[in-house]
Design an enzyme around this catalytic site. Structure first.
Site, PDB file in Angstrom:
ATOM      1  N   GLN A  17      -7.477  -1.171   5.466  1.00  0.00           N
ATOM      2  CA  GLN A  17      -8.114  -1.794   6.642  1.00  0.00           C
ATOM      3  C   GLN A  17      -9.585  -2.129   6.378  1.00  0.00           C
ATOM      4  OE1 GLN A  17      -6.371  -2.721   9.286  1.00  0.00           O
ATOM      5  NE2 GLN A  17      -4.483  -1.551   9.052  1.00  0.00           N
ATOM      6  N   CYS A  36       3.429   1.932  12.279  1.00  0.00           N
ATOM      7  CA  CYS A  36       4.201   2.894  11.494  1.00  0.00           C
ATOM      8  C   CYS A  36       4.503   4.150  12.286  1.00  0.00           C
ATOM      9  CB  CYS A  36       3.433   3.288  10.249  1.00  0.00           C
ATOM     10  SG  CYS A  36       2.953   1.886   9.293  1.00  0.00           S
ATOM     11  N   HIS A  66      -0.919  -8.231   3.477  1.00  0.00           N
ATOM     12  CA  HIS A  66      -0.522  -8.732   4.800  1.00  0.00           C
ATOM     13  C   HIS A  66      -1.467  -8.324   5.924  1.00  0.00           C
ATOM     14  CE1 HIS A  66       1.649  -5.184   6.687  1.00  0.00           C
ATOM     15  NE2 HIS A  66       1.614  -4.763   5.438  1.00  0.00           N
ATOM     16  N   THR A  98      10.201  -7.897 -12.276  1.00  0.00           N
ATOM     17  CA  THR A  98       9.558  -9.210 -12.400  1.00  0.00           C
ATOM     18  C   THR A  98       8.449  -9.338 -11.360  1.00  0.00           C
ATOM     19  OG1 THR A  98      11.646 -10.122 -13.151  1.00  0.00           O
ATOM     20  CG2 THR A  98       9.996 -11.701 -12.371  1.00  0.00           C
ATOM     21  N   SER A 104      -3.610  -4.076   0.556  1.00  0.00           N
ATOM     22  CA  SER A 104      -2.356  -4.738   0.923  1.00  0.00           C
ATOM     23  C   SER A 104      -2.663  -6.128   1.466  1.00  0.00           C
ATOM     24  CB  SER A 104      -1.649  -3.890   1.987  1.00  0.00           C
ATOM     25  OG  SER A 104      -0.434  -4.472   2.357  1.00  0.00           O
ATOM     26  N   ASN A 145      -6.581   2.968  10.442  1.00  0.00           N
ATOM     27  CA  ASN A 145      -5.741   1.927  11.046  1.00  0.00           C
ATOM     28  C   ASN A 145      -5.453   2.230  12.515  1.00  0.00           C
ATOM     29  OD1 ASN A 145      -4.259   4.064   9.625  1.00  0.00           O
ATOM     30  ND2 ASN A 145      -2.445   3.149  10.518  1.00  0.00           N
ATOM     31  N   ALA A 178       0.815  -1.214   0.000  1.00  0.00           N
ATOM     32  CA  ALA A 178       0.000   0.000   0.000  1.00  0.00           C
ATOM     33  C   ALA A 178       0.851   1.267   0.000  1.00  0.00           C
ATOM     34  CB  ALA A 178      -0.925  -0.016   1.211  1.00  0.00           C
ATOM     35  N   THR A 179       2.021   1.207   0.599  1.00  0.00           N
ATOM     36  CA  THR A 179       2.878   2.399   0.625  1.00  0.00           C
ATOM     37  C   THR A 179       3.255   2.794  -0.804  1.00  0.00           C
ATOM     38  OG1 THR A 179       3.729   1.829   2.805  1.00  0.00           O
ATOM     39  CG2 THR A 179       5.093   3.310   1.479  1.00  0.00           C
TER      40      THR A 179
HETATM   41  N1  PLP Z   1      -2.449   2.258   4.707  1.00  0.00           N
HETATM   42  C1  PLP Z   1      -2.980   1.772   5.843  1.00  0.00           C
HETATM   43  C2  PLP Z   1      -4.333   2.256   6.273  1.00  0.00           C
HETATM   44  C3  PLP Z   1      -2.290   0.835   6.605  1.00  0.00           C
HETATM   45  O1  PLP Z   1      -2.832   0.365   7.729  1.00  0.00           O
HETATM   46  C4  PLP Z   1      -1.023   0.401   6.161  1.00  0.00           C
HETATM   47  C5  PLP Z   1      -0.239  -0.550   6.966  1.00  0.00           C
HETATM   48  O2  PLP Z   1       0.459  -0.230   7.875  1.00  0.00           O
HETATM   49  C6  PLP Z   1      -0.496   0.930   4.973  1.00  0.00           C
HETATM   50  C7  PLP Z   1      -1.254   1.866   4.273  1.00  0.00           C
HETATM   51  C8  PLP Z   1       0.841   0.514   4.431  1.00  0.00           C
HETATM   52  O3  PLP Z   1       0.744  -0.782   3.902  1.00  0.00           O
HETATM   53  P1  PLP Z   1       2.008  -1.586   3.390  1.00  0.00           P
HETATM   54  O4  PLP Z   1       2.633  -2.201   4.610  1.00  0.00           O
HETATM   55  O5  PLP Z   1       1.454  -2.615   2.451  1.00  0.00           O
HETATM   56  O6  PLP Z   1       2.906  -0.639   2.697  1.00  0.00           O
END
Ligand code: PLP
Length: 380
Positions: free
Chosen positions: A179, A325, A201, A237, A199, A149, A72-73
């Site tokens: 989320q 984070c 994970h 890739t 994302s 989050n 997601a980042t």
């Molecule tokens: N956006 C939200 C709302 C998140 O909770 C997270 C995870 O920490 C992210 C973005 C970032 O996701 P990723 O770890 O896949 O970069």
């Protein structure tokens, strides 16, 4: 590991056994590069494209395309990269956004982009009146996450997007759906968003894989140049094992969405009642009927969330003081925006459930309550 009670699922989740099997399969027997031309590789390409198609179906996204990337980042940064912003353009970003949106927005200021943050209501949702008051002809992007989050607050994305589009249909609407995806119903055709980010994970898939889902009318400007994979939009890739793992995790989450939701709602409700009944001065953040059952944010004035976290760790209970984070920072702009004072922010913890583990809520709540009482005793 056996005795750990893991309550930090908003940070990340454990891979499901069937997801692990799929990751293994596409790392070993089907390890081929999907761009190669022999039979095995052609099959891998087919599987990957099927996964893409099915994910779009699961998202109810008939007007969108889906790009696989590292998470997601990257997806959030790619949105900003794709906007073709010029000095003087304005972007509106909710103050509750994840750092991958919030910090990227602040960075945009360096090149003359006007960045304005949309306030939050006391329940953690986006303040729609504030958003309306900030819309003008210079606005090129509105970014608003689906589920916080930090607090579990759920925004009415359909309504917010409609307001923005009615003002000016050319404004891009981006939604960080990390989320929400696999946890609540998401239908992109109904929401009307231009960009949606997810994302793997966070839904028991592997780390390092996610997707940017974007309206076909919107242009993507790549961050990376190279072999031209993903229609030249994301070179490198493809992470086939990750993509197939994301697909398996998403299918599992969405097939079981209602049951999981009910299960986790019960957990959160039971836990909340115990915390309130304990009379320890706890404030439940984002406490409304629409907030996500997966996330519970609590402020306990006059204790330090960090100390509580480490004491609970001693009992094998893993929680968080906020998002993983932002755990390096002692401030919490989100709780502050919701009106929490300094001591309430300092004493905030986040408990986030999954729908798979069996939780003994009586035990967990009593450990947490007793530890808070112990900490308060030390203070008084
Ligand atoms: N956006 C939200 C709302 C998140 O909770 C997270 C995870 O920490 C992210 C973005 C970032 O996701 P990723 O770890 O896949 O970069």
């Amino acid at each position: 590991m056996e005795n750990i009670i893991y309550l930090d699922n908003a940070a990340t989740t454990k891979c499901l056994p069937n997801v692990r099997d799929i990751v293994e399969k596409y790392s070993n027997d089907f390890f081929y590069n999907p761009s190669s031309v022999y039979m095995g590789a052609v099959q891998v390409r087919k599987d990957l494209e099927n996964a893409r198609k099915e994910l779009l179906n699961l998202l109810g996204a008939s007007n969108h395309k889906l790009l696989f990337l590292s998470g997601a980042t990257e997806a959030n940064n790619l949105i900003f990269n794709s906007l073709n912003l010029r000095a003087g353009d304005k972007i509106l970003v909710s103050v509750g956004e994840h750092p991958s949106v919030y910090n990227r927005a602040i960075k945009e200021r360096e090149r003359g982009i006007v960045v304005d943050f949309i306030n939050l209501n006391s329940d953690g949702t986006v303040d729609i009146d504030d958003l309306k008051s900030k819309l003008d002809e210079k606005v090129k992007l509105v970014s608003c996450m689906y589920v916080s989050n930090e607090t579990g607050a759920v925004n009415d994305i359909k309504k917010i997007c409609k307001i923005v589009k009615s003002y000016n249909s050319n404004i891009c609407f981006a939604c960080d759906g990390v989320q929400s995806f696999g946890k609540i119903n998401v239908n992109l055709d109904m929401l009307g968003v231009d960009y949606f980010v997810l994302s793997a994970h966070k839904i028991h898939g592997p780390k390092g894989i996610g997707a940017l889902v974007y309206n076909k009318q919107r242009k993507i400007v790549p961050l990376l140049y190279g072999g031209g994979q993903e229609e030249n939009l994301r070179s490198g890739t493809e992470n086939v094992a990750g993509i197939m793992g994301l697909h398996a995790a998403a299918k599992h989450a969405i097939d079981n969405l209602k049951n999981n939701f009910d299960r986790v709602s019960n957990l959160k409700q039971n836990f909340k009642i115990k915390i309130i009944d304990a009379n320890i001065g706890a404030i439940i953040n984002a406490d409304n009927e629409t907030s996500s059952p997966y996330i519970l944010s609590i402020s306990i004035p006059n204790i330090r969330g960090e100390v509580l976290l480490h004491m609970l760790e001693g009992y094998g209970i893993y929680i968080s003081t906020g998002s993983a984070c932002s755990s390096k920072h002692s401030d919490n702009r989100i709780l502050e925006a919701m009106g929490r004072n300094k001591t309430e922010v300092m004493g905030s913890i986040r408990i986030s459930f999954n729908a798979i583990d069996k939780y003994d809520i009586d035990y967990i709540a009593s450990k947490i309550i007793d530890t808070i009482k112990e900490l308060k005793g030390k203070i008084n």
